[in-house]
Design an enzyme around this catalytic site. Structure first.
Site: not given
Ligand code: CP
Ligand code: NVA
Length: 312
Positions: A100, A130, A228, A268, A296
């Site tokens: 990430r 995602q 989001d 998400c 996930r």
């Protein structure tokens, strides 16, 4: 070496197989095939995470491997060691690495030098794990017995708010690659970026999205409503102006009243309730946000199993 940096790194057949395997893994969680037995996978974070970190760590263990969580600041990367050397050295210890990062080029650079699979766990550009999970979460609501990508073809999907974000980019790429209509509703200045349009071009994909400033028009008879946060990780310096500019694109009861009655609400997470979404919507009967979060785990286990099958 196969990586998962974009959903387009998997052929449509591989994506379909991954989604079917996700369903199997979800149904039979306690009897997960140990496809990563005797392996060690790393998880390298430049940014905060709850879901990605825990779902990958648990998933890797359930696949029979050992998971090692690294924070970039506590490694020599934090003191300037090159990504090239880090990727080469970590490839001598590990069987795969989830990353990430802020800048997307960090993941691309790791993938260039690593001799193990690299999995993108979110960058400023995209969030492929995602989006694949989100697609699974929609498909399992359409027909839990038959997880078929083709079921998306006649669905209308809308995304509200920061339409230049990593999640919006992920939807734009998915719409063009898988083939479904996507409407993005956001203010001027938040149109799909040059970068994402370049990505579509590079993959020879025809765009399937439209962009509008009118949220009501975008919500009209849609099957899926997605949003989001307005301030993604890294955007904190523009927090005040973003919240002001994006205020008209909140997903609230008045907006969702325009959607099909059985619409699905996706986010998400983490969510900022009262900003991009109201409590009534996120906790309402059409919201599947906690299923998304759970999925996930299952989706990522299937992604890792696919990558492993490819390297066998
Ligand atoms: N959705 C998601 O990636 O959550 P985390 O930031 O908690 O990992
Ligand atoms: N767009 C958000 C997603 C977090 C999972 C961010 O990048 O912060």
């Amino acid at each position: 070496m196969k990586h998962f940096n974009h959903i387009t790194d998997f052929s449509l057949e591989e994506l379909q197989a991954t989604l079917k395997q996700t369903k199997e893994l979800k149904l039979n969680r306690t009897s997960t095939p140990k496809s990563l037995e005797q392996q060690s996978w790393g998880l390298l974070f430049y940014k905060s995470s709850t879901r990605t970190r825990v779902s990958f760590e648990v998933g890797i263990q359930e696949l029979g491997a050992n998971a090692i969580v690294l924070n970039s600041q506590n490694t020599q990367i934090g003191r300037g060691e090159s990504i090239k050397d880090t990727a080469i050295v970590l490839s001598r210890y590990l069987h795969g690495l989830v990353i990430r990062a802020y800048d997307h080029s960090v993941v691309t650079e790791f993938a260039k030098h690593a001799t193990m699979p690299i999995v993108n766990g979110l960058t400023d550009f995209n969030h492929p794990c995602q989006i694949l999970t989100d697609i699974f979460s929609i498909l399992e609501r359409i027909d839990p017995e038959n997880i078929e990508l083709s079921a998306l073809k006649n669905k209308k999907i809308a995304f509200f708010g920061d339409t230049a974000s990593n999640m919006a980019n992920s939807w734009i790429i998915a719409a063009a690659y898988i083939g479904f209509d996507l409407v993005l509703a956001g203010p001027n200045g938040y149109e799909p970026t040059h970068e994402v349009l370049e990505k579509l071009k590079a993959e020879n994909l025809t765009p399937r999205h439209t962009f509008t400033n009118d949220p009501i028009e975008a919500a009209n008879k849609v099957d899926v409503i997605n949003t989001d946060v307005w301030v993604s990780m890294g955007d904190e310096a523009q927090s005040k102006e973003r919240k002001e500019t994006l205020a008209d694109f909140q997903v609230n009861e008045a907006l969702v009243a325009n959607a099909n009655q059985d619409f699905l609400f996706l986010h998400c997470l983490p969510a900022h309730i009262g900003e991009e979404v109201t409590q009534a919507v996120i906790e309402g009967p059409n919201s599947i946000v906690y299923d998304q979060a759970e999925n996930r785990l299952h989706t990522q286990k299937a992604i890792l199993a696919q990558l492993q099958a490819h390297s066998n």
